[in-house]
Design a protein around this motif. Structure first.
Motif, PDB file in Angstrom:
ATOM      1  N   SER A  13       0.829  -1.190   0.000  1.00 46.24           N
ATOM      2  CA  SER A  13       0.000   0.000   0.000  1.00 46.24           C
ATOM      3  C   SER A  13       0.870   1.248   0.000  1.00 46.24           C
ATOM      4  O   SER A  13       2.074   1.197   0.299  1.00 46.24           O
ATOM      5  CB  SER A  13      -0.898   0.016   1.237  1.00 46.24           C
ATOM      6  OG  SER A  13      -0.117   0.130   2.415  1.00 46.24           O
ATOM      7  N   GLU A  14       0.281   2.370  -0.317  1.00 46.58           N
ATOM      8  CA  GLU A  14       1.006   3.641  -0.337  1.00 46.58           C
ATOM      9  C   GLU A  14       1.646   3.949   1.012  1.00 46.58           C
ATOM     10  O   GLU A  14       2.760   4.473   1.083  1.00 46.58           O
ATOM     11  CB  GLU A  14       0.042   4.749  -0.733  1.00 46.58           C
ATOM     12  CG  GLU A  14       0.677   6.091  -0.958  1.00 46.58           C
ATOM     13  CD  GLU A  14      -0.348   7.104  -1.405  1.00 46.58           C
ATOM     14  OE1 GLU A  14      -0.835   7.873  -0.551  1.00 46.58           O
ATOM     15  OE2 GLU A  14      -0.684   7.112  -2.608  1.00 46.58           O
ATOM     16  N   GLU A  15       0.959   3.598   2.098  1.00 57.22           N
ATOM     17  CA  GLU A  15       1.471   3.875   3.441  1.00 57.22           C
ATOM     18  C   GLU A  15       2.777   3.134   3.724  1.00 57.22           C
ATOM     19  O   GLU A  15       3.586   3.560   4.542  1.00 57.22           O
ATOM     20  CB  GLU A  15       0.432   3.501   4.500  1.00 57.22           C
ATOM     21  CG  GLU A  15      -0.817   4.372   4.518  1.00 57.22           C
ATOM     22  CD  GLU A  15      -1.764   4.092   3.368  1.00 57.22           C
ATOM     23  OE1 GLU A  15      -1.633   3.003   2.733  1.00 57.22           O
ATOM     24  OE2 GLU A  15      -2.619   4.944   3.075  1.00 57.22           O
ATOM     25  N   GLN A  20       5.865   5.148  -3.635  1.00 56.50           N
ATOM     26  CA  GLN A  20       4.501   5.584  -3.894  1.00 56.50           C
ATOM     27  C   GLN A  20       4.162   6.882  -3.160  1.00 56.50           C
ATOM     28  O   GLN A  20       3.378   7.699  -3.650  1.00 56.50           O
ATOM     29  CB  GLN A  20       3.518   4.480  -3.501  1.00 56.50           C
ATOM     30  CG  GLN A  20       3.587   3.265  -4.413  1.00 56.50           C
ATOM     31  CD  GLN A  20       2.420   2.330  -4.210  1.00 56.50           C
ATOM     32  OE1 GLN A  20       1.342   2.542  -4.745  1.00 56.50           O
ATOM     33  NE2 GLN A  20       2.631   1.298  -3.412  1.00 56.50           N
ATOM     34  N   GLN A  21       4.752   7.099  -2.001  1.00 55.64           N
ATOM     35  CA  GLN A  21       4.536   8.354  -1.285  1.00 55.64           C
ATOM     36  C   GLN A  21       5.145   9.522  -2.060  1.00 55.64           C
ATOM     37  O   GLN A  21       4.547  10.592  -2.168  1.00 55.64           O
ATOM     38  CB  GLN A  21       5.122   8.265   0.119  1.00 55.64           C
ATOM     39  CG  GLN A  21       4.368   7.303   1.032  1.00 55.64           C
ATOM     40  CD  GLN A  21       5.120   7.017   2.329  1.00 55.64           C
ATOM     41  OE1 GLN A  21       5.907   7.826   2.800  1.00 55.64           O
ATOM     42  NE2 GLN A  21       4.895   5.849   2.902  1.00 55.64           N
ATOM     43  N   VAL A  22       6.335   9.303  -2.599  1.00 55.50           N
ATOM     44  CA  VAL A  22       6.960  10.334  -3.430  1.00 55.50           C
ATOM     45  C   VAL A  22       6.142  10.542  -4.704  1.00 55.50           C
ATOM     46  O   VAL A  22       5.920  11.681  -5.149  1.00 55.50           O
ATOM     47  CB  VAL A  22       8.409   9.944  -3.776  1.00 55.50           C
ATOM     48  CG1 VAL A  22       9.038  10.989  -4.706  1.00 55.50           C
ATOM     49  CG2 VAL A  22       9.244   9.810  -2.501  1.00 55.50           C
ATOM     50  N   GLY A  23       5.673   9.440  -5.286  1.00 55.35           N
ATOM     51  CA  GLY A  23       4.845   9.535  -6.483  1.00 55.35           C
ATOM     52  C   GLY A  23       3.564  10.307  -6.240  1.00 55.35           C
ATOM     53  O   GLY A  23       3.136  11.108  -7.084  1.00 55.35           O
ATOM     54  N   SER A 196      16.425  10.711   2.936  1.00 56.47           N
ATOM     55  CA  SER A 196      16.270  10.418   1.509  1.00 56.47           C
ATOM     56  C   SER A 196      14.847  10.655   1.038  1.00 56.47           C
ATOM     57  O   SER A 196      14.615  11.192  -0.053  1.00 56.47           O
ATOM     58  CB  SER A 196      16.680   8.970   1.219  1.00 56.47           C
ATOM     59  OG  SER A 196      18.050   8.769   1.470  1.00 56.47           O
ATOM     60  N   LYS A 197      13.892  10.257   1.863  1.00 52.54           N
ATOM     61  CA  LYS A 197      12.489  10.459   1.503  1.00 52.54           C
ATOM     62  C   LYS A 197      12.165  11.940   1.399  1.00 52.54           C
ATOM     63  O   LYS A 197      11.503  12.379   0.451  1.00 52.54           O
ATOM     64  CB  LYS A 197      11.598   9.784   2.552  1.00 52.54           C
ATOM     65  CG  LYS A 197      10.105  10.015   2.327  1.00 52.54           C
ATOM     66  CD  LYS A 197       9.293   9.354   3.436  1.00 52.54           C
ATOM     67  CE  LYS A 197       7.839   9.750   3.365  1.00 52.54           C
ATOM     68  NZ  LYS A 197       7.045   9.124   4.467  1.00 52.54           N
ATOM     69  N   GLU A 198      12.628  12.721   2.355  1.00 46.48           N
ATOM     70  CA  GLU A 198      12.368  14.166   2.342  1.00 46.48           C
ATOM     71  C   GLU A 198      12.979  14.815   1.104  1.00 46.48           C
ATOM     72  O   GLU A 198      12.350  15.654   0.451  1.00 46.48           O
ATOM     73  CB  GLU A 198      12.935  14.810   3.607  1.00 46.48           C
ATOM     74  CG  GLU A 198      12.682  16.311   3.676  1.00 46.48           C
ATOM     75  CD  GLU A 198      13.249  16.942   4.941  1.00 46.48           C
ATOM     76  OE1 GLU A 198      13.144  18.172   5.091  1.00 46.48           O
ATOM     77  OE2 GLU A 198      13.812  16.200   5.773  1.00 46.48           O
ATOM     78  N   ALA A 199      14.212  14.431   0.774  1.00 43.11           N
ATOM     79  CA  ALA A 199      14.872  14.996  -0.406  1.00 43.11           C
ATOM     80  C   ALA A 199      14.129  14.612  -1.684  1.00 43.11           C
ATOM     81  O   ALA A 199      13.968  15.442  -2.597  1.00 43.11           O
ATOM     82  CB  ALA A 199      16.320  14.511  -0.471  1.00 43.11           C
ATOM     83  N   ALA A 200      13.680  13.363  -1.764  1.00 45.69           N
ATOM     84  CA  ALA A 200      12.959  12.906  -2.954  1.00 45.69           C
ATOM     85  C   ALA A 200      11.624  13.621  -3.103  1.00 45.69           C
ATOM     86  O   ALA A 200      11.207  13.966  -4.220  1.00 45.69           O
ATOM     87  CB  ALA A 200      12.746  11.396  -2.894  1.00 45.69           C
ATOM     88  N   ILE A 201      10.945  13.867  -1.999  1.00 44.35           N
ATOM     89  CA  ILE A 201       9.665  14.575  -2.043  1.00 44.35           C
ATOM     90  C   ILE A 201       9.865  16.004  -2.533  1.00 44.35           C
ATOM     91  O   ILE A 201       9.084  16.511  -3.359  1.00 44.35           O
ATOM     92  CB  ILE A 201       8.990  14.543  -0.658  1.00 44.35           C
ATOM     93  CG1 ILE A 201       8.392  13.146  -0.410  1.00 44.35           C
ATOM     94  CG2 ILE A 201       7.916  15.615  -0.548  1.00 44.35           C
ATOM     95  CD1 ILE A 201       7.782  12.966   0.953  1.00 44.35           C
ATOM     96  N   LYS A 202      10.917  16.654  -2.076  1.00 43.33           N
ATOM     97  CA  LYS A 202      11.209  18.017  -2.546  1.00 43.33           C
ATOM     98  C   LYS A 202      11.525  18.014  -4.036  1.00 43.33           C
ATOM     99  O   LYS A 202      11.071  18.891  -4.786  1.00 43.33           O
ATOM    100  CB  LYS A 202      12.370  18.604  -1.749  1.00 43.33           C
ATOM    101  CG  LYS A 202      12.020  18.968  -0.312  1.00 43.33           C
ATOM    102  CD  LYS A 202      13.214  19.570   0.414  1.00 43.33           C
ATOM    103  CE  LYS A 202      12.849  19.943   1.847  1.00 43.33           C
ATOM    104  NZ  LYS A 202      14.020  20.495   2.592  1.00 43.33           N
ATOM    105  N   ASP A 203      12.303  17.024  -4.467  1.00 45.56           N
ATOM    106  CA  ASP A 203      12.614  16.910  -5.895  1.00 45.56           C
ATOM    107  C   ASP A 203      11.345  16.661  -6.711  1.00 45.56           C
ATOM    108  O   ASP A 203      11.189  17.207  -7.814  1.00 45.56           O
ATOM    109  CB  ASP A 203      13.599  15.768  -6.139  1.00 45.56           C
ATOM    110  CG  ASP A 203      15.029  16.135  -5.779  1.00 45.56           C
ATOM    111  OD1 ASP A 203      15.301  17.332  -5.561  1.00 45.56           O
ATOM    112  OD2 ASP A 203      15.867  15.217  -5.695  1.00 45.56           O
ATOM    113  N   ALA A 204      10.451  15.854  -6.169  1.00 44.95           N
ATOM    114  CA  ALA A 204       9.202  15.542  -6.869  1.00 44.95           C
ATOM    115  C   ALA A 204       8.347  16.792  -7.034  1.00 44.95           C
ATOM    116  O   ALA A 204       7.751  17.019  -8.098  1.00 44.95           O
ATOM    117  CB  ALA A 204       8.435  14.465  -6.112  1.00 44.95           C
TER     118      ALA A 204
END
Length: 222
Positions: A13-15, A20-23, A196-204
């Motif tokens: 799941s997305e959670e 998928q969270q970045v997507g 890494s997740k935070e950086a990817a979300i900003k990039d997204a």
């Protein structure tokens, strides 16, 4: 109206999926900036994605020999019909977003099966005297991926074969404008995963806001 094909290849799941969270962040930002876009979501783990098995290869052989579609078995007709649907859907889209995890240096096998439904000679590419030519020029794609380790540098640098495979196939069919957002090191402890997740979300967010701006995207993500 432009069409964006949003393709996910993750069984969780997305959670429970960083990719998928970045997507989700990318899609939310993109649709806010482009309110006239039609988004088609394709969850490969939930869809019927035929394999290139004996039925399909035999059916293509029969059609290539001049036999009619009606001469195929019911199973062959069903599989070829579904492959044709997926091919046409892919060809009809203007933008593509692939959301995947890295599995054993690659991606989930269902994505390879899906690739085999759109990399079709005569539809998305053609053979010429000078070699194959992609037929989907002018389209853009994004690959959003999460990896357990680090593959952009260090001992495993260059081993992200999933990202390179996807870019190679997309380039083969003419989609040469592909940008990757990769959240690396998700399995390397909570602190690294969060970073890494935070950086990817900003990039997204940045990529989604600038995807359709000519020239700007290359300066930002090159």
């Amino acid at each position: 109206m432009s069409k964006l094909l949003y393709i996910t290849a993750h069984p969780l799941s997305e959670e429970n999926s960083v990719s998928q969270q970045v997507g989700k962040t990318f899609l939310e930002t993109y649709t806010k900036k482009n309110r006239d876009v039609e988004v088609i979501k394709l969850d490969l783990f939930e869809e019927n994605i035929p394999l290139l098995d004996a039925d399909v290869l035999s059916a293509w052989g029969k059609l290539g020999a001049g036999e009619s579609f009606d001469s195929l078995t019911n199973e062959q007709q069903s599989k070829l019909g579904r492959i044709n649907e997926l091919t046409d859907q892919f060809m009809d889209a203007d933008r593509f977003v692939f959301v995947t995890p890295m599995w054993n240096f690659g991606f989930p096998p269902v994505l390879k099966a899906y690739i085999d439904t759109f990399a079709i000679a005569g539809k998305t590419f053609k053979y010429t005297e000078t070699g194959p030519v992609g037929l989907l020029e002018g389209k853009k794609a994004v690959h959003i991926q999460a990896t357990g380790g680090i593959y952009s540098e260090g001992p495993a640098a260059g081993a992200n074969f999933g990202d390179s495979h996807l870019k190679t196939v997309l380039g083969f069919v003419g989609v040469t404008d592909v940008t990757s957002i990769i959240a690396e090191g998700i399995a390397m402890g909570p602190e690294k995963a969060a970073e890494s997740k935070e950086a990817a979300i900003k990039d997204a967010q940045q990529l989604a806001a600038n995807l359709d701006k000519k020239g700007l995207l290359k300066r930002i993500f090159s």
